[in-house]
Motif scaffolding. Sequence first.
Motif: not given
Lengths: 335, 335
Positions: A223-224, A233, A272, A275-276, B230, B233, B275, B279
């Motif tokens: 996710l990062f 995700l 994160l 949460e997702c 997805g 994001l 949040e 990134l």
Amino acid sequence: MALRTPYLLFLGDAADQLAAKTANGIRQWRPDWCLGQLRLEGCKADLGLPDLTLEEAKAVGVQTLVLGVANRGGVIGESWQAVLFRAIDLGMDIAAGLHQRLTEVPGLAEAAAKAGVALHDVRHPTGTLKVASGLRRPGKRVLAVGTDCSVGKMYTMLAMEREMKARGWAADFRATGQTGILIAGGGISVDAVVADFISGAAEALAPAAEADHWDLVEGQGSLFHASYAGVSLGLLHGAQPDWLVICHEPDRPHMRGLPGKALPDLESCMALNLECAKLTNPGVQVLGFAFNTSALDDAAAKALLAETSARFALPCVDPVRGGVAALVDRLAEKG
Amino acid sequence: MALRTPYLLFLGDAADQLAAKTANGIRQWRPDWCLGQLRLEGCKADLGLPDLTLEEAKAVGVQTLVLGVANRGGVIGESWQAVLFRAIDLGMDIAAGLHQRLTEVPGLAEAAAKAGVALHDVRHPTGTLKVASGLRRPGKRVLAVGTDCSVGKMYTMLAMEREMKARGWAADFRATGQTGILIAGGGISVDAVVADFISGAAEALAPAAEADHWDLVEGQGSLFHASYAGVSLGLLHGAQPDWLVICHEPDRPHMRGLPGKALPDLESCMALNLECAKLTNPGVQVLGFAFNTSALDDAAAKALLAETSARFALPCVDPVRGGVAALVDRLAEKG
């Protein structure tokens, strides 16, 4: 897609052992499926398997020739093509996880059709996918997530599958990338599906199951990671994990392929992802951590694992150094 | 892909006005490009444009015939095909945003090649995409995000582009879906790219620009939609927005296509989008809200917008009822 086993692992003219890392992974995790290796002149890789000709492989029952080697660009080498055509003549399927498709080799698809064998380009999903429903389904699922790409998610889920099966649990590794698919004999390369279908692919990959069945879902990306987080995700939502394992390589200097971009800390990564993941499974929890400590010496690795475990009051293992029993123990306790 | 303008909008045998909603959108946002409409017998839609034959359209300078109608299944109707071939004979390009591709109509691709015209299946991305770099690039960007799909993201970004251009600002709407692409004359349908390239597509779509140039990036899906998050994001990371506009339909009973699944509250939607967006752009902020209040009467709508605006100390507009000047005013002030 279901691959026919056993395999003959084709290493081609691999320039070094690392070029055969896909074959290495198959050999490590599915030794019973690997009857031999086939190497061309100049090949610098060796899996420690018997060197078999195609004819010898056929005689001992090989069903599929697996291209377990990658070169720069992921193309099918010209010197490999005679081998592919001969394998088809002998009635073998062929499987590859390269960027270039087997079906792009002139005449290969026709030859396979004529011989009645299958070509599996496992990196390129086939078949019709559905958009995700988001509906909860029975069965239990663990998903490997991570602070970055290539931090040991596949390895960790394969190790958990092995540990669970050794304990007599019903457990299946679910592959989401090409090497994992060749190891599992099936799966979906989720980073190669059309974007709208990422979570639908994950739903199809780890479907409804018995209440006490465990799916160990291979993770992808992070996710990062600015390049691939969408895949991560969609996979998180579609897998609907009950448990997350956080994978991490402690000494990595920056996000893979993104110089200057630091890895997230473990707290942020947990928060994160939880949460997702709650969007499709409000009961999701973190099971523990799997670190790749290969850059550390034994004492430093042990200290780091112990310290992390104490800090979070959760198991923290290196699957290579010490196995994943502590993670499975916690599942046995928590259910 | 760049579409040649002006357009003739083909409505086929549309069963009702809603079936022509893509054509409606093009007509509303690019009236100068729309020289006429072409309707078959039984067509129940009407854009209020001159009815032109293909020959008349050619005579007044039409460059592209746009299929602005959808039927159940998104297929190219059999009764439409004679029109398509005749348009090609007259030297027009054809553009469509349907599931079925123009190139799947037998003989159409060959006819287009022979005539030297282009077929644009705008829902299906063409060309080579790169994986996202995640590197910051100059220029300013606004991205529409939302509590759900279909809450007015495209409309809001188009309204902001219009408002900014009216004020003499350098501003471009960047389309990420088929209707937006036909309105913008170009773009990438990000939900149809291969999953690994979502954020790379967004980087390509809104590239480096002058420091005072504004890209208004159409959003897709929602981080809270189990089927499509997805895509949302990847778009969020690739767009690298400086500002987010949160789009919302207050009276929606559940997430689109997911009965029983509630919409997130605005606070959660803001927090998670910020949040994740940090990134790739740590300076990202929420500009304000765009509500679709069409289900409310005027007094109730005004009260809700005012209350939301006061609660967050941010502009809250309905772009249809009152325009988006308040959002652009805040940009003028904050830069």
